[in-house]
Design a protein around this motif. Sequence first.
Motif, PDB file in Angstrom:
ATOM      1  N   HIS A 157      -6.513   2.371  -7.745  1.00  0.00           N
ATOM      2  CA  HIS A 157      -6.640   1.519  -6.565  1.00  0.00           C
ATOM      3  C   HIS A 157      -5.535   0.467  -6.492  1.00  0.00           C
ATOM      4  O   HIS A 157      -5.297  -0.095  -5.406  1.00  0.00           O
ATOM      5  CB  HIS A 157      -8.026   0.866  -6.518  1.00  0.00           C
ATOM      6  CG  HIS A 157      -9.070   1.730  -5.885  1.00  0.00           C
ATOM      7  ND1 HIS A 157      -9.242   1.800  -4.527  1.00  0.00           N
ATOM      8  CD2 HIS A 157      -9.976   2.596  -6.438  1.00  0.00           C
ATOM      9  CE1 HIS A 157     -10.221   2.663  -4.249  1.00  0.00           C
ATOM     10  NE2 HIS A 157     -10.681   3.154  -5.394  1.00  0.00           N
ATOM     11  N   ARG A 163      -2.836   0.857  -3.838  1.00  0.00           N
ATOM     12  CA  ARG A 163      -3.116   0.499  -2.451  1.00  0.00           C
ATOM     13  C   ARG A 163      -3.019  -1.008  -2.217  1.00  0.00           C
ATOM     14  O   ARG A 163      -3.123  -1.474  -1.075  1.00  0.00           O
ATOM     15  CB  ARG A 163      -4.510   0.978  -2.038  1.00  0.00           C
ATOM     16  CG  ARG A 163      -4.682   2.480  -2.118  1.00  0.00           C
ATOM     17  CD  ARG A 163      -5.519   3.003  -0.993  1.00  0.00           C
ATOM     18  NE  ARG A 163      -4.810   3.000   0.281  1.00  0.00           N
ATOM     19  CZ  ARG A 163      -5.298   3.536   1.400  1.00  0.00           C
ATOM     20  NH1 ARG A 163      -6.502   4.100   1.393  1.00  0.00           N
ATOM     21  NH2 ARG A 163      -4.614   3.510   2.510  1.00  0.00           N
ATOM     22  N   ASP A 214       0.864  -1.183   0.000  1.00  0.00           N
ATOM     23  CA  ASP A 214       0.000   0.000   0.000  1.00  0.00           C
ATOM     24  C   ASP A 214       0.898   1.229   0.000  1.00  0.00           C
ATOM     25  O   ASP A 214       1.556   1.526   0.999  1.00  0.00           O
ATOM     26  CB  ASP A 214      -0.904  -0.012   1.233  1.00  0.00           C
ATOM     27  CG  ASP A 214      -1.797   1.217   1.341  1.00  0.00           C
ATOM     28  OD1 ASP A 214      -1.771   2.054   0.412  1.00  0.00           O
ATOM     29  OD2 ASP A 214      -2.502   1.345   2.357  1.00  0.00           O
ATOM     30  N   PHE A 217      -8.728   8.464   0.530  1.00  0.00           N
ATOM     31  CA  PHE A 217      -8.212   7.986  -0.749  1.00  0.00           C
ATOM     32  C   PHE A 217      -9.295   8.059  -1.818  1.00  0.00           C
ATOM     33  O   PHE A 217      -9.012   8.406  -2.984  1.00  0.00           O
ATOM     34  CB  PHE A 217      -7.686   6.554  -0.612  1.00  0.00           C
ATOM     35  CG  PHE A 217      -6.917   6.103  -1.817  1.00  0.00           C
ATOM     36  CD1 PHE A 217      -5.636   6.582  -2.062  1.00  0.00           C
ATOM     37  CD2 PHE A 217      -7.476   5.217  -2.719  1.00  0.00           C
ATOM     38  CE1 PHE A 217      -4.923   6.189  -3.188  1.00  0.00           C
ATOM     39  CE2 PHE A 217      -6.774   4.801  -3.851  1.00  0.00           C
ATOM     40  CZ  PHE A 217      -5.487   5.288  -4.080  1.00  0.00           C
TER      41      PHE A 217
END
Length: 410
Positions: free
Chosen positions: A333, A336, A266, A276
């Motif tokens: 994404h 992460r 992450d 986020f």
Amino acid sequence: MSFQNHVIVGGAGASGLCAAIAAARDGASVTVIEKTDSIGKKLSMTGNGRCNLTNLNLSENDYNNDAKKRVKELLKRFGVKEATDFFKSLGLVISSEEGYIYPFSGQASSVVNVLVNECKRLNVEFVFNEQIKQIIKSENGKIIVKTNKNDYFSKAVILAMGGLAGPKTCGATGDGYYICEKLGMTKKETLPALVPLLAEDDTLPQESGVRSIARVTFMIGDEIIGSEYGEVQITGKGISGIPVMQASGTVAWHLRKKRPVTCSIDFFPGYNEEEFEELVNRLVNLPGERRLGELLEGFFNSNINEMILRRMKINSNMKLKNVGESMLTCILHKYRDLRIEIKATADYKKAQVTRGGISLGNLDECLQSKSTPGVFVVGELCDVDGRCGGYNLQWAWTSGYIAGEAASCL
């Protein structure tokens, strides 16, 4: 020299030097047998040459599970305060950096020098370039220490020869394990620890690599086996850095059991989910016409950007309107939860410590062998390994001093 007041220490590393000083301060005549031609070689390199002596935030929970209970009891007798007082008694000036204790000089050589100077003051004898091959306990209590060159006689022997970490830099061979097993002690399986982790992935950055603050989480399927935070380094060979090394012993154990380990990285650990999502929505809805590569240039490291797009088989020159909101959200994404399959650990040449070793169940409260009284086992030879940050050196001081005092009183 009468064997009745003689203590032999096998190994001139951190635990061996501490044991020698403790025994000599209590009146024993001490001989240190070192198989190389130097004193404190590994100690002089620790902490990137600065020597992280111990840690003010240390507890038994910073050590491997099998050792926690015994380490807790031993730390009550010789813990962080006793270790810092010990070094102050040697004339070493120390300083704390957020709980990490270093010599004020910033040089590991200062630590080695004060230990050696104290040994000289106490008339500790050093024998170099001799390797202990066998230990024999005679009926009259005399212990015979056989090296590749000579025989020595003593009332007690403290084995402080280290583990398997650093064979090239420190001359580590693990010969102490063999000697202990011959004396009836049992050894737990040894593995490299505090070591980089290797991957086989052609999308990893191939040149200088990438350094980034991140959270790394290690999993077997959906089961989390470890999670750490700090600066991570990603190269074409795999991953390293302190957080990776902290978890490496656990990862090595699972890999030895043929369990598939995955690392999830992450790169935005300081953002909670809501923060986020706000960041992603802002980027997805930026005004003006842009290409995907242009957006990512302001988002994160270019090498990681390239890695993620290569994995997803997406061209960085694509216009955002052609990428689409859903796909762009998916790309962002990935930062992460970047997955890397771990194939192996680096070998003992890259390891800072050894996981496993002589089980503490073989040893009494003073780290004396139950099967062969008069023989003590300390330091990395024991099945004790801690986190990076002064914890393993604290074990060296703790085990060495307790064994040294006990050996002198036999």
